[in-house]
Design an enzyme around this catalytic site. Structure first.
Site, PDB file in Angstrom:
ATOM      1  N   PHE A  10      32.050  -2.710  60.490  1.00 39.23           N
ATOM      2  CA  PHE A  10      31.487  -1.533  61.151  1.00 39.23           C
ATOM      3  C   PHE A  10      32.562  -0.761  61.898  1.00 39.23           C
ATOM      4  O   PHE A  10      33.353  -1.342  62.656  1.00 39.23           O
ATOM      5  CB  PHE A  10      30.419  -1.938  62.175  1.00 39.23           C
ATOM      6  CG  PHE A  10      29.095  -2.314  61.589  1.00 39.23           C
ATOM      7  CD1 PHE A  10      28.052  -1.394  61.542  1.00 39.23           C
ATOM      8  CD2 PHE A  10      28.872  -3.588  61.090  1.00 39.23           C
ATOM      9  CE1 PHE A  10      26.820  -1.737  61.020  1.00 39.23           C
ATOM     10  CE2 PHE A  10      27.645  -3.954  60.561  1.00 39.23           C
ATOM     11  CZ  PHE A  10      26.609  -3.011  60.512  1.00 39.23           C
ATOM     12  N   ASP A  11      32.573   0.551  61.704  1.00 37.86           N
ATOM     13  CA  ASP A  11      33.252   1.430  62.641  1.00 37.86           C
ATOM     14  C   ASP A  11      32.457   1.360  63.946  1.00 37.86           C
ATOM     15  O   ASP A  11      31.298   0.928  63.952  1.00 37.86           O
ATOM     16  CB  ASP A  11      33.256   2.845  62.066  1.00 37.86           C
ATOM     17  CG  ASP A  11      33.793   3.878  63.025  1.00 37.86           C
ATOM     18  OD1 ASP A  11      34.865   3.645  63.605  1.00 37.86           O
ATOM     19  OD2 ASP A  11      33.134   4.915  63.207  1.00 37.86           O
ATOM     20  N   LEU A  12      33.054   1.801  65.046  1.00 34.29           N
ATOM     21  CA  LEU A  12      32.342   1.763  66.335  1.00 34.29           C
ATOM     22  C   LEU A  12      31.889   3.155  66.772  1.00 34.29           C
ATOM     23  O   LEU A  12      30.691   3.451  66.801  1.00 34.29           O
ATOM     24  CB  LEU A  12      33.234   1.134  67.406  1.00 34.29           C
ATOM     25  CG  LEU A  12      32.650   1.053  68.815  1.00 34.29           C
ATOM     26  CD1 LEU A  12      31.341   0.274  68.838  1.00 34.29           C
ATOM     27  CD2 LEU A  12      33.663   0.436  69.778  1.00 34.29           C
ATOM     28  N   ASP A  13      32.832   4.025  67.103  1.00 36.38           N
ATOM     29  CA  ASP A  13      32.494   5.361  67.606  1.00 36.38           C
ATOM     30  C   ASP A  13      31.812   6.207  66.532  1.00 36.38           C
ATOM     31  O   ASP A  13      32.363   6.412  65.448  1.00 36.38           O
ATOM     32  CB  ASP A  13      33.758   6.089  68.076  1.00 36.38           C
ATOM     33  CG  ASP A  13      34.378   5.459  69.316  1.00 36.38           C
ATOM     34  OD1 ASP A  13      33.662   4.739  70.027  1.00 36.38           O
ATOM     35  OD2 ASP A  13      35.568   5.698  69.568  1.00 36.38           O
ATOM     36  N   ILE A 163      31.294   0.326  56.916  1.00 40.09           N
ATOM     37  CA  ILE A 163      30.219   1.225  57.340  1.00 40.09           C
ATOM     38  C   ILE A 163      30.767   2.150  58.419  1.00 40.09           C
ATOM     39  O   ILE A 163      31.205   1.683  59.475  1.00 40.09           O
ATOM     40  CB  ILE A 163      29.022   0.412  57.882  1.00 40.09           C
ATOM     41  CG1 ILE A 163      28.520  -0.574  56.811  1.00 40.09           C
ATOM     42  CG2 ILE A 163      27.894   1.344  58.334  1.00 40.09           C
ATOM     43  CD1 ILE A 163      27.595  -1.646  57.357  1.00 40.09           C
TER      44      ILE A 163
END
Length: 220
Positions: A10-13, A163
């Site tokens: 996963f990306d965060l921002d 993602i």
């Protein structure tokens, strides 16, 4: 037969949480300190995703390595203090992560943000337990390079799914032989994401549940 995934990155921002207030205020803190014009909130969106060093260089028109690092350091000064907490978890995200975690598939975060900042945000929202590790970036490190190191070290395979909400996430995945899922609740447009042909394009956080049966070893 649909491809199954053995790891979810996963990306965060813009993917797990909306960081615009903390990032925007910290950008302005750094710009103002060094005598640059600050930006209105609506102008902060393009800064979410790319490495800060590149964004400061584009905005200031400066190529002075030392000065650009000073801007990043000043940004991080405020971000470490209060900016990381000026963040909002997207509605439905906690439930989606819980459902994906229940499948048993390993999940991790791969972000351009420094890893310690990312970890604090995950802990702030009470979701850190869902992720096996957090891979963070730094000055001069592109996301595709971060992912390449994960591949080289055997931490993730080509059957992982990235993602994210920006083209940088799609590019990073494809350059390393991974599939990608683009999300439309963040800061990348539909056109930006579809240009890179993601395997999945998700409009709302509840659509993450559609990945559950694609997770290797899913109990569903």
């Amino acid at each position: 037969m649909a491809r199954s995934y053995d790891h979810l990155l996963f990306d965060l921002d813009g993917t797990i949480s909306d960081p615009i207030d903390g990032i925007g205020r910290s950008i302005n803190y750094a710009l103002e300190h060094y005598g640059y014009a600050t930006l209105p909130r609506e102008a902060h969106s393009p800064w979410i995703g790319p490495p800060l060093f590149h964004s400061f260089r584009a905005y200031t028109g400066r190529d002075d390595e030392t000065h650009l690092q000073e801007l990043v350091a000043k940004y991080r000064e405020r971000y470490a203090d209060v900016g990381y907490a000026e963040n909002t978890l997207y509605p439905g995200m906690a439930e989606a992560l819980q459902a994906l975690a229940y499948t048993g598939v390993p999940m991790a975060v791969c972000t351009s943000k420094r890893a310690d900042f990312a970890q604090r945000i995950l802990e702030l929202f009470g979701i850190a337990q869902h992720f096996r590790f957090v891979d963070g970036g730094d000055i001069h490190i592109e996301k595709w390079e971060q992912m390449a190191k994960l591949r080289e070290r055997g931490i993730v395979t080509e059957r992982a799914l990235m993602i994210g909400d920006r083209e940088f996430d799609m590019i990073a995945a494809h350059r390393n032989g991974l599939s990608a899922a683009g999300v439309l609740w963040g800061y990348g447009s539909r056109e930006e994401l579809t240009a890179h042909e993601p395997a999945h394009l998700l409009a709302v956080t509840t659509e993450l549940h559609a990945l559950v049966p694609l997770c290797e070893g899913s109990r569903i």
